[in-house]
Design an enzyme around this catalytic site. Structure first.
Site, PDB file in Angstrom:
ATOM      1  N   HIS A   1      53.670  44.733  42.847  1.00 59.76           N
ATOM      2  CA  HIS A   1      52.560  43.865  43.239  1.00 59.76           C
ATOM      3  C   HIS A   1      52.701  43.578  44.727  1.00 59.76           C
ATOM      4  CE1 HIS A   1      49.888  40.370  43.573  1.00 59.76           C
ATOM      5  NE2 HIS A   1      50.855  39.839  44.315  1.00 59.76           N
TER       6      HIS A   1
ATOM      7  N   GLU B   1      51.784  32.932  47.772  1.00 60.45           N
ATOM      8  CA  GLU B   1      52.643  33.634  46.799  1.00 60.45           C
ATOM      9  C   GLU B   1      54.115  33.540  47.194  1.00 60.45           C
ATOM     10  OE1 GLU B   1      50.955  37.576  46.396  1.00 60.45           O
ATOM     11  OE2 GLU B   1      49.204  36.807  45.331  1.00 60.45           O
TER      12      GLU B   1
ATOM     13  N   ASN C   1      52.385  48.987  36.655  1.00 57.96           N
ATOM     14  CA  ASN C   1      52.124  49.727  37.898  1.00 57.96           C
ATOM     15  C   ASN C   1      53.186  49.470  38.968  1.00 57.96           C
ATOM     16  OD1 ASN C   1      51.324  47.172  38.586  1.00 57.96           O
ATOM     17  ND2 ASN C   1      49.274  47.734  39.295  1.00 57.96           N
TER      18      ASN C   1
ATOM     19  N   TYR D   1      49.483  34.386  38.145  1.00 56.15           N
ATOM     20  CA  TYR D   1      48.296  35.208  37.903  1.00 56.15           C
ATOM     21  C   TYR D   1      47.095  34.367  37.440  1.00 56.15           C
ATOM     22  CZ  TYR D   1      50.686  39.703  38.560  1.00 56.15           C
ATOM     23  OH  TYR D   1      51.336  40.794  39.101  1.00 56.15           O
TER      24      TYR D   1
ATOM     25  N   LYS E   1      58.136  45.308  39.497  1.00 55.24           N
ATOM     26  CA  LYS E   1      57.795  44.831  38.144  1.00 55.24           C
ATOM     27  C   LYS E   1      58.774  45.351  37.069  1.00 55.24           C
ATOM     28  CE  LYS E   1      52.886  44.291  39.213  1.00 55.24           C
ATOM     29  NZ  LYS E   1      51.502  44.440  38.710  1.00 55.24           N
TER      30      LYS E   1
HETATM   31  P1  CMP Z   1      48.692  43.303  40.452  1.00 54.61           P
HETATM   32  O1  CMP Z   1      48.531  43.830  41.836  1.00 54.61           O
HETATM   33  O2  CMP Z   1      50.002  42.692  40.124  1.00 54.61           O
HETATM   34  O3  CMP Z   1      47.537  42.225  40.156  1.00 54.61           O
HETATM   35  C1  CMP Z   1      47.024  41.990  38.863  1.00 54.61           C
HETATM   36  C2  CMP Z   1      47.609  42.912  37.839  1.00 54.61           C
HETATM   37  O4  CMP Z   1      46.919  42.976  36.603  1.00 54.61           O
HETATM   38  C3  CMP Z   1      47.537  44.327  38.367  1.00 54.61           C
HETATM   39  O5  CMP Z   1      48.450  44.496  39.443  1.00 54.61           O
HETATM   40  C4  CMP Z   1      47.838  45.118  37.106  1.00 54.61           C
HETATM   41  O6  CMP Z   1      49.221  45.258  36.880  1.00 54.61           O
HETATM   42  C5  CMP Z   1      47.300  44.222  35.998  1.00 54.61           C
HETATM   43  N1  CMP Z   1      46.157  44.813  35.276  1.00 54.61           N
HETATM   44  C6  CMP Z   1      46.164  45.147  33.979  1.00 54.61           C
HETATM   45  N2  CMP Z   1      44.985  45.642  33.623  1.00 54.61           N
HETATM   46  C7  CMP Z   1      44.191  45.623  34.716  1.00 54.61           C
HETATM   47  C8  CMP Z   1      42.843  45.997  34.963  1.00 54.61           C
HETATM   48  N3  CMP Z   1      42.059  46.522  34.017  1.00 54.61           N
HETATM   49  N4  CMP Z   1      42.368  45.842  36.217  1.00 54.61           N
HETATM   50  C9  CMP Z   1      43.138  45.305  37.193  1.00 54.61           C
HETATM   51  N5  CMP Z   1      44.437  44.920  37.003  1.00 54.61           N
HETATM   52  C10 CMP Z   1      44.945  45.092  35.769  1.00 54.61           C
END
Ligand code: CMP
Length: 140
Positions: free
Chosen positions: A117, A128, A114, A51, A11
């Protein structure tokens, strides 16, 4: 379990800090192979479509803004039990809950930024991967 593929995104928080090589080293150390990879700037439409499952969640528009805020590396990873294995080495979505030694524990900045993904099921991995790659771009 046979050889499987999963989809990964490194990311914008990780490309910004120039730690994509460090993350790839962790991926490869786990036994997974990077069989396709490209650096792209996601369009707003790509991020929204990718998303879409989170469209009703309160964090959706921030998530789309974040994912289009800088380059990402989209990847296809291959190996035994790849979907589950990658989720294990990524660690929990929220880095404060991620286990020691995981990518998110080591590198993630927040639940949104984070670092990586990974697909959460085989079916989602297939869908995906098809968002970002054609078959001829994936070389085992
Ligand atoms: P990802 O695995 O990419 O899938 C959805 C993304 O939403 C997650 O990682 C996070 O980067 C983002 N995200 C932001 N806020 C939240 C939240 N409160 N709970 C879950 N995902 C979140």
């Amino acid at each position: 379990m046979s050889i499987q593929r999963t989809f990964s995104i490194i990311k914008p928080d990780a490309t910004r800090r120039n730690i994509t090589g460090a993350i790839n080293a962790k991926i490869e150390a786990s036994g997974l192979r990077i069989v396709a990879q490209k650096r792209i700037l996601m369009s707003e439409k790509q991020a929204k479509d990718f998303y879409a499952i989170h469209a009703e969640r309160p964090f959706y528009s921030d998530l789309v803004s974040f994912m289009t805020s800088g380059p990402v590396i989209v990847q296809v990873l291959e190996g035994e039990n790849a979907v589950l294995l990658y989720r294990e080495i990524m660690g929990a979505t929220n880095p404060s809950e991620a286990a020691e030694g995981t990518i998110r524990k080591e590198y993630a900045e927040s639940i949104e930024a984070n670092s990586v993904h990974g697909s959460d099921s085989y079916e989602n991995a297939v869908a995906e991967i098809a968002h970002f790659f054609i078959d001829s771009e994936i070389v085992s």
